[in-house]
Motif scaffolding. Sequence first.
Motif, PDB file in Angstrom:
ATOM      1  N   TYR A 124     -15.641  12.199  -7.240  1.00 30.90           N
ATOM      2  CA  TYR A 124     -15.219  11.479  -6.041  1.00 30.90           C
ATOM      3  C   TYR A 124     -16.370  11.252  -5.060  1.00 30.90           C
ATOM      4  CZ  TYR A 124     -10.792  12.984  -7.957  1.00 30.90           C
ATOM      5  OH  TYR A 124      -9.749  13.226  -8.802  1.00 30.90           O
ATOM      6  N   ASP A 125     -17.582  11.294  -5.523  1.00 33.14           N
ATOM      7  CA  ASP A 125     -18.753  11.214  -4.649  1.00 33.14           C
ATOM      8  C   ASP A 125     -19.390   9.830  -4.712  1.00 33.14           C
ATOM      9  OD1 ASP A 125     -20.645  12.069  -2.876  1.00 33.14           O
ATOM     10  OD2 ASP A 125     -21.884  13.056  -4.373  1.00 33.14           O
ATOM     11  N   ASP A 126     -18.595   8.780  -4.496  1.00 32.47           N
ATOM     12  CA  ASP A 126     -19.093   7.403  -4.500  1.00 32.47           C
ATOM     13  C   ASP A 126     -19.906   7.079  -5.749  1.00 32.47           C
ATOM     14  OD1 ASP A 126     -19.579   7.428  -0.948  1.00 32.47           O
ATOM     15  OD2 ASP A 126     -17.871   6.733  -2.111  1.00 32.47           O
ATOM     16  N   ARG A 127     -19.448   7.555  -6.866  1.00 27.48           N
ATOM     17  CA  ARG A 127     -20.075   7.285  -8.168  1.00 27.48           C
ATOM     18  C   ARG A 127     -21.528   7.695  -8.217  1.00 27.48           C
ATOM     19  NH1 ARG A 127     -17.394   1.617 -10.102  1.00 27.48           N
ATOM     20  NH2 ARG A 127     -15.271   2.281  -9.754  1.00 27.48           N
ATOM     21  N   GLY A 128     -21.861   8.777  -7.619  1.00 29.89           N
ATOM     22  CA  GLY A 128     -23.227   9.285  -7.648  1.00 29.89           C
ATOM     23  C   GLY A 128     -23.274  10.715  -7.151  1.00 29.89           C
ATOM     24  N   ILE A 129     -24.460  11.267  -7.145  1.00 38.06           N
ATOM     25  CA  ILE A 129     -24.633  12.640  -6.688  1.00 38.06           C
ATOM     26  C   ILE A 129     -25.974  12.734  -5.964  1.00 38.06           C
ATOM     27  CG2 ILE A 129     -25.663  13.374  -8.874  1.00 38.06           C
ATOM     28  CD1 ILE A 129     -24.242  16.055  -8.470  1.00 38.06           C
ATOM     29  N   THR A 130     -26.036  13.597  -4.988  1.00 42.25           N
ATOM     30  CA  THR A 130     -27.262  13.803  -4.237  1.00 42.25           C
ATOM     31  C   THR A 130     -27.895  15.120  -4.663  1.00 42.25           C
ATOM     32  OG1 THR A 130     -26.350  12.610  -2.354  1.00 42.25           O
ATOM     33  CG2 THR A 130     -28.271  14.009  -1.937  1.00 42.25           C
ATOM     34  N   TYR A 131     -29.132  15.053  -5.110  1.00 45.60           N
ATOM     35  CA  TYR A 131     -29.886  16.242  -5.469  1.00 45.60           C
ATOM     36  C   TYR A 131     -30.874  16.542  -4.363  1.00 45.60           C
ATOM     37  CZ  TYR A 131     -28.069  15.797 -10.192  1.00 45.60           C
ATOM     38  OH  TYR A 131     -27.246  15.729 -11.277  1.00 45.60           O
ATOM     39  N   THR A 132     -31.013  17.813  -4.031  1.00 49.96           N
ATOM     40  CA  THR A 132     -31.931  18.231  -2.978  1.00 49.96           C
ATOM     41  C   THR A 132     -32.848  19.312  -3.534  1.00 49.96           C
ATOM     42  OG1 THR A 132     -30.249  17.787  -1.316  1.00 49.96           O
ATOM     43  CG2 THR A 132     -32.109  19.143  -0.640  1.00 49.96           C
ATOM     44  N   ALA A 133     -34.143  19.172  -3.284  1.00 53.49           N
ATOM     45  CA  ALA A 133     -35.128  20.164  -3.704  1.00 53.49           C
ATOM     46  C   ALA A 133     -35.947  20.566  -2.487  1.00 53.49           C
ATOM     47  CB  ALA A 133     -36.031  19.601  -4.791  1.00 53.49           C
ATOM     48  N   VAL A 134     -36.398  21.812  -2.486  1.00 61.74           N
ATOM     49  CA  VAL A 134     -37.224  22.326  -1.398  1.00 61.74           C
ATOM     50  C   VAL A 134     -38.619  22.571  -1.943  1.00 61.74           C
ATOM     51  CG1 VAL A 134     -37.519  24.161   0.297  1.00 61.74           C
ATOM     52  CG2 VAL A 134     -35.223  23.393  -0.324  1.00 61.74           C
ATOM     53  N   GLY A 135     -39.616  21.991  -1.285  1.00 63.24           N
ATOM     54  CA  GLY A 135     -41.004  22.137  -1.712  1.00 63.24           C
ATOM     55  C   GLY A 135     -41.575  23.487  -1.300  1.00 63.24           C
ATOM     56  N   LYS A 136     -42.795  23.748  -1.756  1.00 66.62           N
ATOM     57  CA  LYS A 136     -43.463  25.014  -1.436  1.00 66.62           C
ATOM     58  C   LYS A 136     -43.716  25.171   0.055  1.00 66.62           C
ATOM     59  CE  LYS A 136     -45.806  25.600  -5.835  1.00 66.62           C
ATOM     60  NZ  LYS A 136     -47.106  25.706  -6.524  1.00 66.62           N
ATOM     61  N   ASP A 137     -43.925  24.056   0.750  1.00 71.57           N
ATOM     62  CA  ASP A 137     -44.186  24.117   2.182  1.00 71.57           C
ATOM     63  C   ASP A 137     -42.910  24.126   3.011  1.00 71.57           C
ATOM     64  OD1 ASP A 137     -43.428  21.577   1.584  1.00 71.57           O
ATOM     65  OD2 ASP A 137     -45.049  20.589   2.710  1.00 71.57           O
ATOM     66  N   GLY A 138     -41.730  24.108   2.369  1.00 75.65           N
ATOM     67  CA  GLY A 138     -40.473  24.171   3.074  1.00 75.65           C
ATOM     68  C   GLY A 138     -39.846  22.816   3.340  1.00 75.65           C
ATOM     69  N   SER A 139     -40.496  21.740   2.935  1.00 75.43           N
ATOM     70  CA  SER A 139     -39.939  20.419   3.175  1.00 75.43           C
ATOM     71  C   SER A 139     -38.843  20.143   2.138  1.00 75.43           C
ATOM     72  CB  SER A 139     -41.018  19.352   3.085  1.00 75.43           C
ATOM     73  OG  SER A 139     -41.578  19.342   1.787  1.00 75.43           O
ATOM     74  N   GLU A 140     -37.798  19.440   2.584  1.00 77.15           N
ATOM     75  CA  GLU A 140     -36.689  19.087   1.697  1.00 77.15           C
ATOM     76  C   GLU A 140     -36.860  17.670   1.175  1.00 77.15           C
ATOM     77  OE1 GLU A 140     -32.785  19.594   3.187  1.00 77.15           O
ATOM     78  OE2 GLU A 140     -32.980  21.747   3.408  1.00 77.15           O
ATOM     79  N   ILE A 141     -36.619  17.508  -0.101  1.00 78.87           N
ATOM     80  CA  ILE A 141     -36.653  16.194  -0.738  1.00 78.87           C
ATOM     81  C   ILE A 141     -35.256  15.940  -1.273  1.00 78.87           C
ATOM     82  CG2 ILE A 141     -37.669  14.784  -2.551  1.00 78.87           C
ATOM     83  CD1 ILE A 141     -40.079  16.729  -2.434  1.00 78.87           C
ATOM     84  N   SER A 142     -34.655  14.846  -0.864  1.00 80.17           N
ATOM     85  CA  SER A 142     -33.284  14.528  -1.273  1.00 80.17           C
ATOM     86  C   SER A 142     -33.247  13.165  -1.927  1.00 80.17           C
ATOM     87  CB  SER A 142     -32.383  14.540  -0.027  1.00 80.17           C
ATOM     88  OG  SER A 142     -31.053  14.361  -0.403  1.00 80.17           O
ATOM     89  N   GLN A 143     -32.471  13.061  -3.011  1.00 77.20           N
ATOM     90  CA  GLN A 143     -32.379  11.795  -3.754  1.00 77.20           C
ATOM     91  C   GLN A 143     -30.948  11.580  -4.203  1.00 77.20           C
ATOM     92  OE1 GLN A 143     -34.988   9.634  -4.410  1.00 77.20           O
ATOM     93  NE2 GLN A 143     -33.470   8.258  -5.222  1.00 77.20           N
ATOM     94  N   PHE A 144     -30.415  10.381  -3.957  1.00 77.57           N
ATOM     95  CA  PHE A 144     -29.072  10.022  -4.393  1.00 77.57           C
ATOM     96  C   PHE A 144     -29.170   9.254  -5.689  1.00 77.57           C
ATOM     97  CE2 PHE A 144     -25.433   7.110  -4.489  1.00 77.57           C
ATOM     98  CZ  PHE A 144     -24.402   8.025  -4.396  1.00 77.57           C
ATOM     99  N   LEU A 145     -28.502   9.737  -6.727  1.00 74.37           N
ATOM    100  CA  LEU A 145     -28.535   9.094  -8.042  1.00 74.37           C
ATOM    101  C   LEU A 145     -27.142   8.600  -8.405  1.00 74.37           C
ATOM    102  CD1 LEU A 145     -30.705  11.711  -9.938  1.00 74.37           C
ATOM    103  CD2 LEU A 145     -31.452   9.538  -8.987  1.00 74.37           C
TER     104      LEU A 145
END
Length: 63
Positions: A41-62
């Motif tokens: 039910y997530d608008d036909r996609g999913i959001t993945y989130t990763a945290v880098g070594k420096d603490g920054s978050e990278i988020s991508q909707f697929l």
Amino acid sequence: MKTFWTLFRYEMKKVWKRPLLWIVLTLCVGFLASETRPHLYDDRGITYTAVGKDGSEISQFLT
């Protein structure tokens, strides 16, 4: 070869009659259903989130 299939059928019959197997299969199916349900039910996609070594978050909707 006929003896192999007779023995195989006998052993499978023993395995499938165990109550613990049915409990484990039920739990596995329930777990898989609960894990995949929110993504349907997530608008036909999913959001993945990763945290880098420096603490920054990278988020991508697929989709």
